[in-house]
Design a protein around this motif. Structure first.
Motif, PDB file in Angstrom:
ATOM      1  N   UNK A   1      -2.664  11.000  11.605  1.00 51.15           N
ATOM      2  CA  UNK A   1      -3.420  10.316  12.651  1.00 51.15           C
ATOM      3  C   UNK A   1      -2.502   9.466  13.520  1.00 51.15           C
TER       4      UNK A   1
ATOM      5  N   UNK B   1       0.820  -1.224   0.000  1.00 52.58           N
ATOM      6  CA  UNK B   1       0.000   0.000   0.000  1.00 52.58           C
ATOM      7  C   UNK B   1       0.850   1.269   0.000  1.00 52.58           C
TER       8      UNK B   1
ATOM      9  N   UNK C   1      -3.820  12.042   5.298  1.00 51.66           N
ATOM     10  CA  UNK C   1      -4.543  11.642   6.507  1.00 51.66           C
ATOM     11  C   UNK C   1      -3.812  10.588   7.341  1.00 51.66           C
ATOM     12  N   UNK C   2      -3.345   9.534   6.662  1.00 54.06           N
ATOM     13  CA  UNK C   2      -2.672   8.438   7.372  1.00 54.06           C
ATOM     14  C   UNK C   2      -1.481   8.932   8.192  1.00 54.06           C
TER      15      UNK C   2
ATOM     16  N   UNK D   1       3.409   4.284   8.182  1.00 54.21           N
ATOM     17  CA  UNK D   1       2.933   5.144   9.264  1.00 54.21           C
ATOM     18  C   UNK D   1       3.839   5.014  10.477  1.00 54.21           C
TER      19      UNK D   1
END
Lengths: 847, 291
Positions: free
Chosen positions: B115, B55, B111-112, B261
């Protein structure tokens, strides 16, 4: 329009039988008449019959609240829900449309995410949801189908219109209960079904199978398995029943293995490739390498197969995102965005708490709302502010303000109610669930699940919280009359050529079922015979005459000596301890519990009749354990007899209903190994320990006991027509091929079973258990029994077949060591069978 | 600079392991600043190695070993060329508040990285550090460099002080840890301040070549195995690398394997097997510069 009810104002509750119109109203009228004609006792009898059938069919659910996750038999009500053809048509087209929108949503989210780019759904909703699987983004799925099977819960809003209150597009449950509700009604009150043209439902499993076969990427005879989380899942009953009805293996993660991006099933004959996995395991647990690494339920590496497209997962990986109720609330917008709207069957007016305006609405009047967690489907994450006390309620509202993204709110809907089959036809709240097949040509099957509350004014219909089920009648109209699907073959098809061989874990369970059954049976018979002997000889023999034999037999059946220790004051009869004591790990009750556990794990493989028989046996034991007075020897004897009868019923059910396939042979293997072992051990304990120094009279009694314990006293008499002598008895018990419990007969049976299960095995060449059993059978058949009864140093048997062991200390019969050795070799045979067929490391085919 | 990197991991199982399945993230990614000219992964016992892109754009290899084995050796070898690049922070003259404003258009894509994630919990101490060290009115570029320096000065690098499961909170209590902990903490502070930040797994050249005066220049700190640092997204559209363990911007001596992340998205090795729990592990990384 049937969807609109005649009441315009909001009402507290709806009676579905009064809302019904036309054909529906007519059928409800007939049902009311029919059921109210019955006198209360008659109605009660009918209801009891329904409930008993639920138990016999094993329609269970593991309750959330119960610590010991024991199976809970769902309450059943005979009064069915009726859906007229027009309503059915309306509801079907509504749910078909909905499943199409959901599928389009997943296709988009796991590809270019247009709905997020265009703000149709706030991207935070998706990205922050643990159900969004980043691993699945960019992967293509066969036919662009994500939602192969879906379900929708329906209710009526204050205006009486049907609304969808819950979308199930990930892991869909409940269909089995819908099917069983019909099965129970058909058996309990067939006359009711004659009152209406009801669509049949029993074709559903086949329809589901054919539906899934359509997603096998063009493979002609795809191999399909149902992947379940195992027998401790609350829906295990459903999984096993469905797999059995579909004729596909029910597997757990450990039954499958991934090699080079291909998924295989481990079977007794090697590993077999799998094409479609109908899974009932959530994404997070399905592959511990790609997802949660603490999961022990999944298949490591399964995602590599999905990525390469070698296996179809139904529903597709990532559909768990559909549990998000906030996304569900945006379905009308999605329908419009994907040019599929407007939705004919709306969802309940759900409020999203992260929207400040919507939250304000809830905060100003919390009592009118039901608050739910945004995506958790647990019964425990539902709150009714109207029923909460001050502090609890403010805590909820505080959390709602702090983490608004975690909550959604729904208006409290009217109670829609159905009569119960009771004296006054009392009404109970009821819910409706419909099932849909998704894909290129989405369709519904005329089957639904109606769940109902068991208490008046209760809204609790969840099976996990004690709700009940009843049948749902979808009435045949002109159009809903059975229309055979065009592709259905009308000619006789060849049997499925690529039939999968039996899974190794299942074979293992069947093997142990066989062993535990035989063990329980042997021990019970032994106890019963001794009990009767004690009674018969009460006047002639002293009470402690039987103590040594008790002790010997306890040893032979694996008990530690403390369980037969003699009490200081007189004799305490050990029957209860050997039969039922909970602290005795070798007791009959424990064996039966183990038999039950093993059966439970493979319920899909065994016929329901066999499961019922096991279940009844287990229940008898459990009830006796609760109620039995340990000193009530007469009742204990009755129990023993009824346990033996129940075992006979189990044998009958198995013989009559099980296919004589591999599964059958492993069940037989277990029984025969256990029988051969216990016959050997019991003979040894009775004859060798007590035969030596006993008086002639005592020896006679022992021999008589032994014959009766092994139920071969008639066989003996018909063969010898004389008083029993030890060598004759031993010859019969060991070598008579016609006596079912003889060691030789057991070994011959084992030999035959092994030959069948190894027949097409890739490892037939190294079939060591087959070789071992042949050698053992020869050793027993040609053993020189005369020599075993001579207290001298004798060579035992010929060199080739001998069981080598030097005779024991002088004075002891060679029979003892010989039988010990036989027992050891039988144990080794059992290990060999397991290693070879069940715990195989047989991957050499791929090396 | 051209590097030859050899990365060998060996597992020994006293009780044989079987049905082992692993994901490897060992191949450096291609990007504007580095190019991989050769990469090879060898497995012993010999099994097929398959690969895909995940991803986050990382190169992943998967292996399965179904049969019993007592030893597993994974050797990855590659040639990477890193290129000099401009300092993306240099020309940025704006405040943190202005930067945050400029992220709005890319909120979805970023966004990832804004957060909290598995290892990057935005706990209270982290939020306090964010408001103290990255206040809204402060200059964007300067504050990041100061944060880098602050972490380097106030926390101690000590191998073995923490493990792969250590949280940001634990690191703050112990005040010593490894590059992974420095990276997770800095990411957490950036995200708490509204700045998109991501985790970089990679290699760093630790043995510096001899300087002009014939003495070795100051050696850089990297883990014995692999190194970790972070990247912050600039309002101008670049990911800029900061290495808090070494108090520097990433440079030609940093080789990126992958990004995510946090560590959970890019562990070099991740897998399961059946067998006894006891196992011994040894990891060796050799990174040599080629002239």
């Amino acid at each position: 329009m049937p969807a609109e009810c005649p009441y315009s104002a909001a009402v507290e509750s709806f009676d579905e039988t009064l809302l019904a119109q036309g054909m529906g109203a007519e059928i409800y009228g007939r049902l009311r008449d029919h059921l109210s004609q019955n006198e209360p006792p008659e109605l009660e009898r009918l209801s009891d019959r329904g409930q008993r059938l639920m138990r016999d069919l094993g329609v269970t659910f593991a309750l959330y609240n119960e610590d010991d996750a024991a199976d809970w038999i769902l309450p059943y009500d005979l009064f069915p829900r009726v859906i007229d053809p027009e309503t059915w048509k309306f509801l079907s087209s509504g749910v078909i449309q909905r499943v199409g929108v959901w599928n389009e949503f997943f296709r988009d989210i796991y590809d270019s995410q247009e709905a997020l780019k265009n703000g149709v759904v706030p991207f935070e909703l998706v990205y922050d949801d643990p159900g969004y699987q980043r691993n699945a983004v960019g992967l293509s799925v066969p036919d662009d189908t994500f939602v192969h099977v879906a379900a929708f819960d329906l209710a009526r809003d204050a205006r009486g219109r049907w609304v969808v209150i819950e979308d199930y597009v990930g892991n869909v449950t409940g269909v089995t209960y819908g099917l069983q509700a019909r099965a129970v009604l058909t058996q309990a009150a067939p006359e009711l079904l004659e009152t209406a043209p009801v669509c049949p439902v029993q074709g559903y499993p086949t329809e589901l199978l054919e539906h899934l076969r359509g997603f096998a990427r063009g493979i002609q005879e795809p191999r399909i398995v149902l992947l379940s989380p195992g027998s401790y899942n609350s829906a295990h009953y459903e999984h096993s029943w469905l797999a059995r009805q579909m004729g596909i293996p029910l597997v757990r993660g450990g039954d499958l293995i991934v090699l080079n991006s291909r998924c295989y099933l481990k079977t007794i004959g090697g590993i077999e490739p799998i094409d479609v996995i109908y899974r009932r395991l959530d994404d997070a647990f399905i592959d511990p390498v790609a997802f949660r690494s603490d999961s022990t339920l999944g298949v490591p590496g399964l995602m590599t197969c999905v990525r390469k497209g070698t296996v179809t997962i139904a529903n597709a990986i990532g559909t768990g995102l559909g549990d998000n109720r906030a996304i569900g609330a945006l379905l009308p917008r999605l329908a419009k965005f994907y040019n599929r709207g407007p939705l004919s069957l709306p969802g309940v007016e759900r409020r999203l708490c992260f929207d400040p305006d919507q939250r304000a609405m809830i905060e100003s009047d919390p009592e009118s709302w039901v608050i739910q967690h945004v995506s958790e489907r647990s019964n425990r994450l539902v709150w009714h502010p109207g029923r909460m006390e001050g502090e609890e309620r403010s805590r909820l509202l505080r959390d709602l303000r702090r983490h608004p993204e975690r909550y959604v709110a729904e208006p409290i809907l009217p109670l829609t109610q159905l009569p119960t089959a009771s004296a006054n036809l009392d009404r109970r709240h009821a819910g409706l669930r419909l099932f849909v097949f998704g894909g290129k040509n989405p369709r519904v099957f005329p089957l639904a699940l109606t769940r109902h509350a068991t208490e008046p004014n209760s809204r609790t219909i969840s099976s996990g919280l004690g709700g009940g089920i009843r049948d749902t009648w979808i009435l045949r109209g002109d159009e809903t009359s059975p229309s055979p699907s065009p592709s259905r073959p009308v000619f006789l098809t060849a049997p499925f050529q690529r039939r999968l061989r039996l899974g190794s874990r299942i074979a293992d369970s069947l093997y142990w079922m066989g062993r535990y059954k035989a063990r329980a049976e042997q021990a019970t018979r032994m106890l019963l015979v001794l009990r009767r002997l004690q009674i018969e000889t009460a006047g002639r023999e002293t009470a402690d005459r039987w103590a040594p034999i008790w002790a010997a037999l306890a040893r032979a059946t694996g008990h530690s000596s403390e369980h037969v220790a003699l009490e200081s004051e007189g004799l305490d009869d050990p029957s209860y301890r050997l039969l039922l004591a909970t602290d005795n790990s070798a007791s009959v009750a424990r064996c039966i519990a183990s038999l039950h556990d093993n059966s439970r794990g493979v319920r899909e493989t065994i016929p329901p009749e066999v499961w019922s028989a096991v279940h009844r046996l287990h229940q008898q034991c459990e009830q006796a354990q609760e109620a039995m007075d340990p000193s009530d020897l007469a009742r204990l004897s009755d129990l023993m007899q009824s346990l033996l009868d129940a075992v006979d019923q189990l044998d009958g059910a198995a013989g009559k209903n099980m296919l004589h396939d591999d599964a059958w042979h492993f069940w037989r293997l277990g029984q025969n190994v256990e029988r051969a072992l216990s016959t050997t051990r019991i003979t040894r304990e009775v004859l060798v320990k007590h035969g030596r120094a006993a008086t002639e009279h005592a020896a006679d009694l022992d021999l008589d006991a032994l014959l009766r314990i092994l139920s071969c006293q008639y066989a003996y008499r018909s063969l010898y027509q004389a008083r029993p002598t030890a060598p004759n008895v031993v010859a019969l018990i060991l070598q008579d091929p016609a006596l079912p419990r003889s060691v030789l007969a057991c070994l011959e049976d084992i030999r035959a079973s092994l030959a069948t299960v190894s027949g097409s095995s890739r490892h037939a060449a190294s079939a060591s258990p087959q070789r071992s059993v042949a050698k053992l059978a020869n050793a027993v058949e040609f053993a020189d029994l005369g020599a075993l009864f001579t207290a001298a140093e004798v060579p035992v048997g010929s060199a080739a077949n001998k069981i080598a062991k030097p005779p024991g200390p002088s004075g002891l019969l060679p029979l003892g060591p010989w039988l010990d050795e036989l027992g050891d070799r039988l144990s080794e045979l059992s290990v060999e069978i397991s290693d070879h067929h069940l715990h195989h490391q047989a991957f050499n085919i791929l090396r | 600079m051209r590097f030859h990197i050899e990365h060998t991991t060996e597992y020994d199982y006293p009780d044989p392991a079987s049905e082992s399945f692993s994901e490897l993230r060992l191949r450096p990614r291609d990007s504007l600043r580095q190019k991989v000219s050769r990469h090879q992964t060898l497995i012993e016992p010999g099994v097929l190695v398959e690969s895909h892109i995940d991803y986050f754009g990382n190169y992943v290899e998967t292996i399965s070993i179904p049969y019993r084995h007592q030893r597993l050796v994974i050797s990855s070898a590659c040639e990477v060329e890193t290129k000099p690049f401009n300092d993306a922070l240099a020309a940025l003259d704006l405040t943190i508040a202005e930067a945050r404003q400029m992220y709005q258009e890319r909120r979805r894509e970023l966004h990832d990285f804004l957060r909290p994630s598995q290892y990057v919990r935005l706990v209270d101490p982290v939020r306090e550090m964010a408001s103290e060290l990255l206040p809204e009115a402060a200059p964007f570029a300067e504050s990041l460099l100061r944060l880098n320096d602050h972490l380097h000065r106030t926390l101690r690098y000590r191998p073995g002080a923490t493990d792969a499961g250590t949280t940001v909170e634990q690191f703050l209590q112990r005040r010593e840890g490894v590059c992974q902990d420095f990276a997770h903490l800095m990411i957490a502070i950036c995200r708490a301040a509204g700045l998109p930040a991501r985790y970089v797994s990679g290699y760093i050249e630790t043995d510096a070549p001899l300087g002009d005066d014939g003495r070795p220049s100051k050696a850089l700190i990297g883990a014995v195995a692999t190194h970790a640092w972070i990247e912050v997204f600039t309002p101008t559209g670049y990911w800029v690398g900061l290495d808090p363990t070494n108090n520097m911007l990433d440079g030609e001596r940093h080789v990126q394997i992958g990004i995510g992340r946090d560590y959970a998205d890019v562990p070099p090795l991740k897998g399961v097997f059946k067998g006894g729990l006891a196992q011994s592990l040894s990891v060796q990384v050799r990174m040599t510069r080629e002239e």
